[in-house]
Scaffold this active site. Sequence first.
Site, PDB file in Angstrom:
ATOM      1  N   GLU A 398      10.221 -21.124  35.104  1.00  0.00           N
ATOM      2  CA  GLU A 398       8.917 -22.058  35.654  1.00  0.00           C
ATOM      3  C   GLU A 398       7.800 -21.262  35.948  1.00  0.00           C
ATOM      4  OE1 GLU A 398      12.502 -24.655  35.797  1.00  0.00           O
ATOM      5  OE2 GLU A 398      12.057 -22.593  36.680  1.00  0.00           O
ATOM      6  N   HIS A 465      17.179 -33.331  42.250  1.00  0.00           N
ATOM      7  CA  HIS A 465      16.629 -34.112  40.938  1.00  0.00           C
ATOM      8  C   HIS A 465      15.779 -35.292  41.543  1.00  0.00           C
ATOM      9  CE1 HIS A 465      19.772 -31.551  39.094  1.00  0.00           C
ATOM     10  NE2 HIS A 465      18.867 -31.577  38.052  1.00  0.00           N
TER      11      HIS A 465
END
Length: 659
Positions: A398, A465
């Site tokens: 990322e 998540h």
Amino acid sequence: MDFSNHNLTPDELKKLYVKMLKPRLIEEKMLILLRQGKISKWFSGIGQEAISVGVTLSLKQDEYILPMHRNLGVFTSKEVPLKRLFAQWQGKASGFTKGRDRSFHFGTQEYKIIGMISHLGPQLGVADGIALAHKIRKEQKVTAVFTGEGATSEGDFHEALNIASVWSLPVLFCIENNGYGLSTPVAEQYNCKDLADRGIGYGMESHIIDGNNIIEVYTQVSALAESIRKNPRPVLLEFKTFRMRGHEEASGTKYVPKSLMDAWSKKDPIENFKTYLLKTGVLNQQEIEHQEDLIKAEINQHLEIANAEAPIHSTIDTELADVYASHEPNIIAPKTNIKEEMRFVDAISLGLKQSMQKFENSIIMGQDIADYGGVFKITEGFLQLFGKDRVRNTPICESGIVSTAMGLSINGYKSIVEMQFADFVSSGFNPIVNYLAKVNYRWQQNADVVIRMPCGAGVGAGPFHSQTNEAWFTKTPGLKVIYPAFPYDAKGLLAAAIEDPNPVMFFEHKALYRSIRQEVPTDYYSLPIGEASVLRNGDDVSIITFGAGVHWAIECLDIMKNLSADLIDLRCLQPIDWETIFDSVKKTGKVLILQEDTMFGGIASDISATITEKCFESLDAPIFRVASLDTPVPFASDLERNFLAKKRLEESLEKLMAY
């Protein structure tokens, strides 16, 4: 030191010497000014001039170079006016950052120089993005980026090299191995003999170059640069050199053994090259002294100009205005009245597709977004429509991809990054909050980057998540934060985000993807960023919320039928629509702010504080905040329901109305 292996003309040899001499003489002057208290700090590159000068002169004028704070020779070899450099170091207006940053922490498109930030590593990924833009446009250009041996321990180094190798990007990764990361010797930095050996792990060509030999640096890098232009690929270069002064002057060099300092002082790149030029008759002592006199005169002249410039002054309005790149949005209405019922996820997909059709310079990057279409299938079919250049599967990195997006923006592209889950943005946090957010304020370079953030709980996805982490970014000046609750808003605001030249965090609630439907125009359209939507009008209470909270509030009001409420869907959290909020509060006198995020440090706290400051006399009760429990998001359905703010909404409204 052997300077004989070359085919350079006497004029080329003279040029290399003079180009190295200039930064050395500037540094010697700066060290005097530092002792006199006329500059505040200095990072010395004495002894490393051959690397900066040799690499810079190996590039073409229109090729980008990304230096560090010891690469003065990059700036002088690029012919940056000394008066502007001196003004930059003094924090004057004619520098490059309007007094907002120091030393070499700046970039300039005029000279194709992109400076580093103190976190070091992200600039390697930025070089990837710049090079990717060149490659997509089929331009035969190379990008050079510098790092020290210490920064090779950072994850950004690994991510940037891996991206460049996987995508065959034309980047020269230049490691200045100068022996120490501040005071930490290389033996405590890495456990291999040569950093160039790391190239093997990336499937990357690598070379070791004597960083104190200007001939070796210039000829080898020139040959490699020409080869890379014809055959795009990354190359890792390890320049062996030494830092003859401290990390910065206050550090000193007491931690360096005297024998080591003595050995490297004999390898001075300028003194040795001068001896060679005198011996071969390319230069004589009179010519050398003449060049020194010319450079010293230039230094003194430009110092006088910089010193005479008045200290910089600014206003609050000016400072705030430069946080974001100037942008006058052109709000676009649909061309026709054709609408279709769409799920939230379909509206985002269509909006993204239409924006990429409109902006041919747009690129989307993310994990599994190409052939697979992304874990939520938002980019399904995009690969066939736009091709691999514009729809790019990424390695799991990322930070490196956010930095690459920044580089693409520098080199003329719009970047869209899909975080597979908003939770994973923590791995890319640094370049977002320290590079993208600050770059326009620092040196007037916008970051044309949209980061899509699938977020939120309610789907049993557990602690890693399910977060809704907008508060990490709403407090960071320079970022825009959008958080829609309906398909219509999501489509129009995504288009506006991609049109906007500033960095935008675009939150998409996963639980809404396939549960919320709405009639949505099929044509391209955009909506204004920073305008809230008043979904219901009432006189009893103002309910302020966003994202899934909007739908929780609607459900609650449908149950509490006797309650007359203003329901405000913020839609955008930065900038925020204070006018709509204040107007509602002044009308109702009671306020409940609902967020899915945990309570402490959430955006509801700032909204509450601001309402108290601006509308205190209109309040008839304390402001109520309703948020999720201050725990991580649990997995089991009963625990998750108990965690979420929705569980406590109706009870909180009843308490507020009874106050």
